[in-house]
Design a protein around this motif. Structure first.
Motif, short mmCIF file in Angstrom:
data_model
loop_
_atom_site.label_atom_id
_atom_site.label_comp_id
_atom_site.label_asym_id
_atom_site.label_seq_id
_atom_site.Cartn_x
_atom_site.Cartn_y
_atom_site.Cartn_z
N SER A 65 1.29 -1.40 0.15
CA SER A 65 0.21 -0.37 -0.06
C SER A 65 1.29 1.29 0.12
CB SER A 65 -0.84 -0.14 0.73
OG SER A 65 -1.55 1.05 1.29
N PHE A 66 0.04 2.85 0.21
CA PHE A 66 0.78 3.48 0.00
C PHE A 66 1.95 3.64 0.96
CE2 PHE A 66 -2.78 4.79 2.93
CZ PHE A 66 -2.51 5.36 3.57
N ASP A 67 1.78 2.70 1.95
CA ASP A 67 3.05 3.60 3.53
C ASP A 67 3.82 1.68 3.97
OD1 ASP A 67 1.08 1.87 4.55
OD2 ASP A 67 0.40 2.45 5.99
N GLY A 68 2.77 0.86 2.29
CA GLY A 68 4.24 -0.58 2.66
C GLY A 68 3.27 -1.27 2.71
N PRO A 69 4.01 -2.36 2.96
CA PRO A 69 3.03 -4.14 2.89
C PRO A 69 1.81 -3.67 4.00
CG PRO A 69 5.58 -4.52 3.73
CD PRO A 69 5.73 -2.81 3.65
N CYS A 70 1.25 -4.24 4.42
CA CYS A 70 -0.09 -4.45 5.18
C CYS A 70 -0.84 -5.62 5.06
CB CYS A 70 -1.41 -3.10 4.54
SG CYS A 70 -2.35 -3.37 3.05
N ARG A 71 -1.36 -6.14 6.11
CA ARG A 71 -2.49 -7.19 6.42
C ARG A 71 -3.40 -6.82 7.29
NH1 ARG A 71 1.16 -10.18 11.11
NH2 ARG A 71 0.31 -8.59 12.66
N SER A 72 -4.44 -7.57 6.48
CA SER A 72 -5.80 -8.04 7.27
C SER A 72 -5.97 -8.53 8.43
CB SER A 72 -6.93 -7.85 6.23
OG SER A 72 -7.57 -8.60 5.16
N THR A 73 -7.27 -9.10 8.97
CA THR A 73 -7.40 -10.54 10.01
C THR A 73 -8.59 -10.47 10.01
OG1 THR A 73 -5.58 -9.01 11.22
CG2 THR A 73 -6.43 -11.44 12.16
N ILE A 74 -8.67 -12.04 9.55
CA ILE A 74 -9.88 -12.72 9.63
C ILE A 74 -10.25 -13.34 11.03
CG2 ILE A 74 -11.22 -13.99 8.58
CD1 ILE A 74 -9.58 -14.42 5.99
N VAL A 75 -11.40 -12.93 11.80
CA VAL A 75 -11.58 -13.81 12.86
C VAL A 75 -12.91 -14.74 13.02
CG1 VAL A 75 -12.20 -13.43 15.42
CG2 VAL A 75 -10.57 -12.26 13.91
N ARG A 76 -12.77 -15.76 12.85
CA ARG A 76 -14.54 -16.38 12.96
C ARG A 76 -14.23 -17.13 14.37
NH1 ARG A 76 -12.43 -21.15 8.81
NH2 ARG A 76 -10.97 -22.47 10.69
N LYS A 77 -15.64 -17.57 14.43
CA LYS A 77 -16.12 -18.47 14.95
C LYS A 77 -17.53 -19.40 14.73
CE LYS A 77 -18.44 -19.13 19.48
NZ LYS A 77 -16.69 -19.94 20.62
N LEU A 78 -17.08 -20.99 14.39
CA LEU A 78 -18.08 -21.20 13.37
C LEU A 78 -18.90 -22.27 14.42
CD1 LEU A 78 -15.33 -22.92 11.39
CD2 LEU A 78 -16.78 -21.59 10.72
N ASN A 79 -20.19 -22.29 13.54
CA ASN A 79 -21.33 -23.38 14.75
C ASN A 79 -20.99 -25.06 14.53
OD1 ASN A 79 -23.74 -24.10 14.68
ND2 ASN A 79 -24.42 -22.10 14.08
N PRO A 80 -20.83 -24.85 15.55
CA PRO A 80 -20.69 -26.61 15.78
C PRO A 80 -21.73 -27.77 15.52
CG PRO A 80 -21.16 -25.36 17.99
CD PRO A 80 -21.32 -24.11 17.09
N ASP A 118 -25.14 -19.08 18.11
CA ASP A 118 -26.09 -19.36 18.92
C ASP A 118 -27.58 -19.52 18.08
OD1 ASP A 118 -24.81 -20.44 21.19
OD2 ASP A 118 -25.07 -18.45 22.28
N SER A 119 -27.84 -18.99 17.41
CA SER A 119 -28.89 -18.12 15.79
C SER A 119 -28.53 -19.47 14.79
CB SER A 119 -28.92 -16.56 16.00
OG SER A 119 -29.31 -16.57 17.76
N GLY A 120 -27.51 -19.69 15.32
CA GLY A 120 -27.43 -20.94 13.44
C GLY A 120 -26.61 -20.24 12.56
N PHE A 121 -25.31 -19.40 12.72
CA PHE A 121 -24.72 -18.63 11.98
C PHE A 121 -23.14 -19.39 12.34
CE2 PHE A 121 -28.08 -15.97 12.00
CZ PHE A 121 -28.37 -15.35 10.13
N ASN A 122 -23.04 -19.06 11.32
CA ASN A 122 -20.98 -18.81 11.14
C ASN A 122 -20.96 -17.83 11.33
OD1 ASN A 122 -20.34 -21.36 10.98
ND2 ASN A 122 -20.84 -21.87 9.22
N PHE A 123 -20.11 -17.31 12.00
CA PHE A 123 -19.38 -16.49 12.43
C PHE A 123 -18.16 -15.21 11.91
CE2 PHE A 123 -17.81 -11.82 15.13
CZ PHE A 123 -18.67 -11.46 14.50
N TYR A 124 -17.95 -13.94 11.50
CA TYR A 124 -16.66 -13.72 10.77
C TYR A 124 -16.53 -11.82 10.99
CZ TYR A 124 -17.24 -17.68 8.26
OH TYR A 124 -16.95 -19.73 7.76
N ALA A 125 -15.93 -11.87 11.08
CA ALA A 125 -15.18 -10.41 11.40
C ALA A 125 -13.99 -10.11 10.90
CB ALA A 125 -14.62 -9.68 12.79
N VAL A 126 -13.65 -9.11 10.18
CA VAL A 126 -12.46 -8.07 9.60
C VAL A 126 -11.09 -7.07 10.70
CG1 VAL A 126 -10.78 -7.63 8.30
CG2 VAL A 126 -13.39 -8.77 7.47
N ASP A 127 -10.26 -7.25 10.80
CA ASP A 127 -10.05 -6.28 11.92
C ASP A 127 -8.68 -6.01 10.70
OD1 ASP A 127 -10.65 -6.91 14.26
OD2 ASP A 127 -8.00 -6.81 15.53
#
Length: 347
Positions: A47-62, A90-99
C-alpha cells in the motif's frame, strides 16, 4: 479549530519507523485473543505506506451452517465483541469479523494507525474474508459494518452493484454524514479534503473527549473490556487524506445509491448527545454522529431498505446497555429473516 490544526504541522512518515517492513501471512488458523475464536492474517500486498495485512476472525457453528455473518468495525476500533459472535453462532450462523489494515490485530509498527487514502482500499480486506466464507461452504451471507465500517460496507454495495457477493447489508450507525454544522460540512471539510489530496499526511488533532470511551469501558461506567492501545480512549489525530477519503466515500454513495441492489438495514440511535466529557447522558444516545442525518441519508439508499432508530442506543448500538442491544439484535435477526433467500438444498 480544524483548519488551524490543519496548518500546524505534518506527520513525517520517515520518522516513525526505520526498521524492516516484513509482513506475516498465515496459511493455517491459530487461536485468537478471544477465547473460542480463531484467526489468520491475510497478506494484502503493498500500500502507500508499505506492506499491509488484514486479519480474519471466525467462530464456526458447531452444528454446521450455511449462513454467515461478517462484521466490519469502525474507526479507532477492532473486533473484540465476543458476545456478538456468540449470539450469531447460537442463532445458527457462522460468525466472521475482520480487523482492517492498520487496525487492531492487523496493525504493523511502520503504519500510522487507522490511516487511509481511499475507502475502497478496504474492499480487498472484505473480499478476502468473503473468499474464506465461501470456501467454508456458506451460501447465505450478511455483511455488517459499524460507523466507518458501515460507511465502507454501504460504499461496497454502491460500487459493486449487481455484482455484490452478499445477500444483504446491515449497518450500525454508519458514518454517512459528518456531525458538523452546515459551514463545516459545506466549506471547511471540502477545503480539508482538497488539502488532503496535496499534503496527504498532514495530521489534524481531535478534541480530547472521554465521554464515549467512558460510557463503554467497564473500568469507568460501561460494560466492556478491550485493548485501549487498539481502541484508544482519546482518538489520535487523523490525516487530511483520511478526511478526504471519508468525504469522497460519502459523496460517492449519494451518487451511486441506486446501485445498491441487496436489501440494506440502517440502524441508528434515537437521540444525539452533545458534549465532550462524560455525564450519565452519554449512556442514552449517540455522542459521535447525528442520528437524524443518518436517518435522512439512510432513506435514500438502494431499492429495498429499512431504516430503524434504536431507543437510547449508544453510537455503537451493540455496545449499549443490555435491553438496548437486545433490541438491536432483534432488529438485525428480523431483517435477515425478512430478506432471506431460501436454499432448498439446505437441511
Amino acid at each position: 479549530m480544524l483548519l488551524v490544526s490543519l496548518l500546524c504541522g505534518a506527520w513525517d512518515v520517515n520518522v516513525k519507523y526505520k526498521g524492516p517492513k516484513t509482513i506475516t501471512t498465515d496459511t493455517t488458523w491459530h487461536p485468537d485473543i478471544l477465547e473460542g475464536f480463531e484467526a489468520r492474517y491475510v497478506n494484502q500486498g503493498e500500500s502507500f505506506d508499505g506492506p499491509c495485512r488484514s486479519t480474519i476472525v471466525r467462530k464456526l457453528n458447531p452444528k454446521g451452517s450455511k449462513k454467515a455473518y461478517l462484521y466490519i468495525h469502525g474507526f479507532n476500533d477492532y473486533f473484540f465483541q465476543s458476545e456478538m459472535g456468540a449470539r450469531f453462532v447460537d442463532s445458527g450462523f457462522n460468525f466472521y469479523a475482520v480487523d482492517l489494515r492498520r487496525y487492531g490485530r492487523s496493525y504493523e509498527p511502520w503504519q500510522y494507525p487507522f490511516n487511509i487514502r481511499n475507502q475502497e482500499e478496504y474492499f480487498n480486506d472484505i473480499d478476502s474474508a468473503l473468499s474464506q466464507i465461501i470456501k467454508d461452504g456458506n451460501t447465505d451471507i450478511t455483511l455488517c459494518g459499524h460507523s466507518t465500517g458501515g460507511l465502507t460496507v454501504t460504499l461496497y454495495g454502491a460500487v459493486k452493484g449487481s455484482d455484490t457477493p452478499v445477500d444483504r447489508i446491515v449497518t450500525d450507525s454508519p458514518f454517512l454524514a459528518w456531525n458538523f454544522s452546515p459551514f463545516m460540512r459545506k466549506i471547511a471539510i471540502p477545503i480539508v479534503g482538497f488539502w488532503g489530496k496535496l499534503f496527504k499526511n498532514t495530521k489534524i488533532k481531535q478534541a480530547k473527549c472521554d465521554g464515549y470511551a467512558y460510557s463503554l469501558l467497564k473500568e469507568y461506567y460501561g460494560e466492556w473490556t478491550y485493548n485501549t492501545d487498539w481502541k484508544m480512549i482519546y482518538s489520535p489525530p487523523v490525516t487530511a487524506s483520511w478526511v478526504n477519503a471519508i468525504s469522497t466515500a460519502q459523496n460517492k454513495i449519494l451518487k451511486k445509491r441506486e446501485n445498491i441492489t441487496v436489501p440494506i438495514l440502517v440502524m441508528h440511535s434515537s437521540r444525539k448527545i452533545d458534549g465532550c466529557n462524560y455525564t450519565p447522558e452519554f449512556q442514552t444516545g449517540d455522542a459521535v454522529l447525528d442520528p437524524f442525518m443518518l436517518q435522512e441519508r439512510g432513506e435514500k439508499l438502494g431499492h429495498v431498505r429499512e431504516v430503524c432508530a434504536i431507543d437510547s442506543g449508544l453510537h455503537d448500538l451493540i455496545l449499549s446497555r443490555q435491553y438496548v442491544r437486545d433490541a438491536a439484535y432483534d432488529t438485525i435477526f428480523s431483517f435477515i429473516r425478512r430478506h432471506q433467500i431460501l436454499d432448498l438444498n439446505e437441511n
